[in-house]
Enzyme design. Structure first.
Site, PDB file in Angstrom:
ATOM      1  N   CYS A 287     -30.531   5.830 -46.941  1.00 38.58           N
ATOM      2  CA  CYS A 287     -29.546   5.459 -47.955  1.00 38.58           C
ATOM      3  C   CYS A 287     -29.094   4.030 -47.768  1.00 38.58           C
ATOM      4  O   CYS A 287     -28.333   3.500 -48.571  1.00 38.58           O
ATOM      5  CB  CYS A 287     -28.383   6.458 -48.052  1.00 38.58           C
ATOM      6  SG  CYS A 287     -27.027   6.221 -46.917  1.00 38.58           S
TER       7      CYS A 287
ATOM      8  N   CYS B  16     -23.139  10.714 -43.553  1.00 41.70           N
ATOM      9  CA  CYS B  16     -22.403   9.477 -43.246  1.00 41.70           C
ATOM     10  C   CYS B  16     -21.691   9.586 -41.900  1.00 41.70           C
ATOM     11  O   CYS B  16     -21.540   8.602 -41.187  1.00 41.70           O
ATOM     12  CB  CYS B  16     -21.387   9.158 -44.332  1.00 41.70           C
ATOM     13  SG  CYS B  16     -22.013   9.353 -45.994  1.00 41.70           S
TER      14      CYS B  16
HETATM   15  S1  FES Z   1     -23.636   8.061 -48.681  1.00 42.55           S
HETATM   16 FE1  FES Z   1     -24.327   6.168 -48.037  1.00 42.55          FE
HETATM   17  S2  FES Z   1     -23.051   5.789 -46.353  1.00 42.55           S
HETATM   18 FE2  FES Z   1     -22.216   7.573 -47.142  1.00 42.55          FE
END
Ligand code: FES
Ligand SMILES: Cc1ncc(COP(=O)(O)O)c(C=O)c1O
Ligand SMILES: Cc1ncc(COP(=O)(O)O)c(C=O)c1O
Ligand code: FES
Lengths: 393, 146, 393
Positions: free
Chosen positions: B34, B103
């Site tokens: 991500c 995260c």
């Molecule tokens: S979804 Fe990307 S850092 Fe939390």
């Protein structure tokens, strides 16, 4: 003419006052897209999940088993095509009935053109399927049984719990088109062993263009509308929050009031039915005398045609419907009336009066007074009736 | 998806943002998938974490977990600091939405990376601490399935 | 926090006052089923046909070429699957782009699993397809070209008229997803040689859960939802009259006001864009500088992440959106931003502000004042920004 007595509640219902009030804020005030992160969108999200809970509760499902759609037709299409595609490696046979709504029948025809086989169960004179016949038409490749909960024309209620048991025993999925049943008769998907169920908002005082499908957890369904991640990726499209709120509220209210309202409607319905049968010769009730929707009255009058009846009723402010070919635009009389064995001519002269919370005893009395006159007026014009009268004389 | 009040508090007013110039240990990890990155600075004296600071490139949950994780480790021994897991951080924040669980892993891994850096520099071993990985997403592949 | 400045009009718009007033009578007063013969149903029928005319007029189509659906996603699915099935004996190749909405992309993926081949055209740095590339990817078995009119994220408008000419020259059907374009930029399906077009009510001040598809007369499309004979048997389901009336009204209003409103929005949009680019270092505009939707501003801020920006904006009452992976729930940043060549990190820091009639110059000034502060606050937390600052020092 304006409609003063609305007796076509199986076609559609007016939105209930409480539902109307509930949906109003979702057009201009809480308009946020439920998928967004900011404040105004949270209201939409909250409303969405509350409605999901209300709908689930109304049919004995879990909240996460409810998916919103644009109506009964979409839910029916999604159930049939979705299961058929998801289970195509398992089998290609579907069992349904001859008296389903076109949303089921035409989808089945489409599937037949695409490699599936469909058994259309006949029904008895009251519109009920025979459970032995259902069970004996099960094959190793049967993947789905789809039998409507209650019929939209003749109101007959199927033995859904028994069907569920048979489906479960054979490890086959069971879908029921409950568009006419939700909010009108008690439903419990757990107890009745229902795997998929279709509903539509506008049949129970909710808005048009909103519906839902219940899919039991774990049942595989291929989406019908691909796109965004809404509805857990099972049904794409920005959520129709106002519609969803309306459906939730309508289901909640209808469930809460069901026992009282049913009692009231049964009384009116039976008054209407027995009144007509008494006053009008050569008339017969279509559908089951007792296992029928509390607001449904469907009667055939021999020797006359339905559309003419509807026009004469409309002229005195009464809204009703008919299974006549002349109203369908298709030149075929209702497939449901044919399936219960009515001759063409008799199917033609059918009249459906469907009552709901808007109807009063006064309405019923007014209609009971007028129908014999209308029927007589049309019979006096009918060459078929002339023959009968002549024969008798 | 909705964040708890605690998460929003730590996001709006993050504790311990910044750098420690003479840090005893520094760790940076990234979630290549991500694209988020977190960097942790630790000041360690006599086997105790005297100060912790962070910098984070990531979502609200990433910032809040960074803030909470650095708060939790302050004053702890190295061994105690290992108990500040992603689960502990999440609990301290009153939970995270399911799609945001990954995260919190970022915070745990960054903390571990900083401890590892300290251990390397001081040629010591911290019981139970493993070398950091490049892409933490590999570690937590299956934790955020819906 | 409550939302005070709504700048996410590409996600959804509030229902306009005039539209709201227009739809209100269709819930409780004119609730009739448009397919029925009696008086109250005639109001529904009339409203339905008036709305069809309004929608047709707005895009230069004939009234009978408009079919109502439940939204943009359904229209997109229907266009692609409907044409693919109807023309399957003719060919199995579809051309689209890498930057389509998921309603197109996921439907294409579904078609790929079912024997169709799909070419996904790349776009240039501004998000435009290259016409030569489009033309050279046409094969003998190509049956459909589907290119969106305007992109929902970066606002880039495609050369639709040119695409139409190419499609016509090669005798291939041309569909455009105009969900973001209808009511916002001039559209004329005749002149632009468009064969199918998707739209959605809630993107132009109409209700959610209503949409339409334009199908040029004679273009074969297999229905997606089978059932009743509504919408000339192309789309079953009791008509959502309130929604349909709302869509008709919204299209009518938007078309009438377009030139004035566009001028106003262009001014605001360009003020916003140039203001941000001026005040915030390491920022860039995404999408085409001039061929873009009049309300669309999409800017990437290096070294920070989008969701954090949205939360800080929400905290001061501003609603916006981002192409960040962290807001998508899917761990991938926007496929559109990737397609125009942004590196992962930069795509992460994108902010979309979409203006509409509700936005004023004051809104723009407020946002212009706050964004630099928000970006700075996040950059001060960012390890990436730290590196840049250190390098410079
Ligand atoms: S979804 Fe990307 S850092 Fe939390
Ligand atoms: C370009 C585009 N196509 C399709 C859609 C889908 O429309 P809806 O959400 O109304 O189904 C949207 C918006 O969500 C869109 O922006
Ligand atoms: C039994 C039954 N199934 C399906 C439908 C279709 O529902 P809708 O018109 O809301 O799509 C109806 C009503 O029209 C119905 O009565
Ligand atoms: S007699 Fe006219 S349609 Fe039947």
């Amino acid at each position: 003419m304006t409609t003063k007595i609305y007796m076509d509640n199986a076609a559609t219902t007016p939105v209930r006052d409480e539902v109307f009030d509930a949906i109003l804020p979702y057009f201009k005030e809480y308009y946020g897209n439920a998928s967004s992160v900011y404040s105004i969108a949270k209201e939409s999200k909250k409303a969405l999940e509350k409605a999901r809970e209300q709908v689930a509760k109304g049919i004995g499902a879990k909240t996460e088993e409810i998916y919103f759609t644009a109506g009964g037709s979409e839910s029916d299409n999604m159930a049939l095509r979705g299961v058929a595609e998801a289970l195509k490696t398992k089998g290609n046979h579907i069992i349904t009935t001859k008296i389903e709504h076109h949303a089921i029948l035409h989808t089945c025809e489409y599937l037949e053109k695409n490699g599936y086989e469909v058994t259309y169960l006949p029904v008895d004179e009251f519109g009920k399927i025979r459970l032995e016949e259902l069970e004996s038409s099960i094959r190793p490749e049967t993947i789905l049984i789809s039998v409507m909960f209650a019929n939209n024309e003749i109101g007959t209620i199927q033995p859904v719990g028994e069907i569920g048991k048979i489906a479960e025993k054979h490890g086959i999925l069971f879908h029921t088109d409950a568009v006419q049943a939700v909010g009108h008769v008690p439903i419990h998907v757990e107890e009745m062993k229902i795997d998929l169920l279709s509903m539509s908002g506008h049949k129970l005082g909710g808005p048009k263009g909103i519906g839902a499908i219940y899919i039991r957890k774990g049942v595989p369904v291929q989406p019908l509308i691909f796109g965004g991640a809404q509805e857990k990726k099972k049904r794409a499209g920005t959520e129709n929050i106002a519609g969803i709120v309306g459906l939730g509220k309508a289901v909640e209210l209808a469930t809460a009031e069901m026992s009282v309202e049913t009692k009231r409607l049964l009384h009116l319905r039976d008054q209407l039915i027995s009144g007509i049968l008494e006053k009008v010769p050569y008339s017969r009730l279509n559908g089951h005398p007792t296992d029928r929707l509390p607001g449904n009255c469907n009667i055939s009058f021999s020797y006359i045609e339905g559309e003419s009846m509807l026009l004469l009723l409309d002229a005195i402010g009464v809204a009703a419907s008919s299974g006549s070919a002349c109203t369908s635009g298709s030149l075929d009389p209702s497939h449901v009336l044919m399936a219960i064995g009515l001759p063409h001519g008799v199917a033609h002269g059918s009249l459906r009066l469907t009552l709901d919370r808007g109807n009063t005893e006064e309405d019923v009395n007014f209609v009971l007074k007028k129908i014999p006159e209308i029927v007589q007026k049309l019979r006096d014009m009918s060459p078929l009736y002339e023959e009968i009268v002549n024969k008798k004389a | 998806m909705e964040y708890s009040e605690k998460v929003m508090d730590h996001f709006m007013n993050p504790r311990n943002v910044g750098v420690i110039e003479d840090a005893s240990g520094v760790g940076q990890v990234g979630n290549l998938k991500c694209g988020d990155i977190m960097k942790v600075y630790l000041k360690i004296e006599n086997g105790r974490i005297e100060d912790a600071k962070f910098k984070t490139f990531g979502c609200g949950a990433a910032v809040a977990t960074s803030s909470m994780a650095t708060e939790l480790v302050k004053g702890k021994t190295l061994q105690e600091a290992l108990e500040v897991t992603n689960k502990a951080v999440m609990e301290a924040l009153d939970g995270l939405p399911p799609v945001k669980v990954h995260c919190s892993c970022l915070a745990e891994e960054a903390l571990h990376a900083a401890l590892w850096d300290y251990a390397q520099k001081n040629q010591m071993e911290i019981h139970g601490l493993k070398a950091p990985v490049e892409d933490i997403d590999e570690l937590h592949q299956n934790e955020n399935e819906d």
